[in-house]
Design an enzyme around this catalytic site. Sequence first.
Site, PDB file in Angstrom:
ATOM      1  N   SER A  51       0.792  -1.232   0.000  1.00  0.00           N
ATOM      2  CA  SER A  51       0.000   0.000   0.000  1.00  0.00           C
ATOM      3  C   SER A  51       0.825   1.283   0.000  1.00  0.00           C
ATOM      4  O   SER A  51       0.310   2.344  -0.321  1.00  0.00           O
ATOM      5  CB  SER A  51      -0.962   0.020   1.188  1.00  0.00           C
ATOM      6  OG  SER A  51      -0.256   0.214   2.400  1.00  0.00           O
ATOM      7  N   LYS A  89       0.671   4.438   6.634  1.00  0.00           N
ATOM      8  CA  LYS A  89       0.014   5.277   5.614  1.00  0.00           C
ATOM      9  C   LYS A  89       0.548   6.706   5.732  1.00  0.00           C
ATOM     10  O   LYS A  89       1.187   7.081   6.697  1.00  0.00           O
ATOM     11  CB  LYS A  89      -1.508   5.314   5.804  1.00  0.00           C
ATOM     12  CG  LYS A  89      -2.193   3.975   5.847  1.00  0.00           C
ATOM     13  CD  LYS A  89      -2.235   3.279   4.527  1.00  0.00           C
ATOM     14  CE  LYS A  89      -2.938   1.925   4.692  1.00  0.00           C
ATOM     15  NZ  LYS A  89      -2.634   1.012   3.664  1.00  0.00           N
TER      16      LYS A  89
END
Length: 188
Positions: A51, A89
């Site tokens: 990700s 993230k």
Amino acid sequence: MMGDEKMEEVKNKPSKMKELMSWVWPILIAIIVAVGVRQFLFAPVTVKGESMENTYHDNDRVIISKLSKIERFDVVVFESPVEDDHYIKRVIGLPGDHVEVKNDELFINGKKYDEPYESDHVKDYKADGLNFTEDFKMEDVTGEKVVPEDSYFVLGDNRQNSSDGRDYGFIKKSAISGVVAFKFFPWN
């Protein structure tokens, strides 16, 4: 003669104990310092998944700072809101911010922001006539128009392959373990 040897052994016993303690105390202090540093200052983390590509890759190892102030575009590690795991993230929205993506352009509070960490991904998709990041307004995703107090809105850098704020909403400040300070493995 036997008595002299036993007497000498008894005399040497305290000095052997003293020598042993001279090793034990520094080792104990080092262990306490290491545990304290890891618990309150810095910790190693292994990146899992794709990700955050191309910034970080699966099995990269990073150090997080537990004391750093969280700023826009910092990469953070936090407790997942959907499973018993930690995610990594990028912070896009700070408390009070409104976030929107239109035609692969990021807008925060109506101001356009460049995302240089996305340039390779976006270029590849644009060449195929596609958008790398699907258009969205934060309220479409979360029902909120702005990021709540003590919360953050996060996105993965590899937006086509990232479960992030678009899926699970905001991340509470209390769920954040730390800000990525640097990658230490691999060394390329």
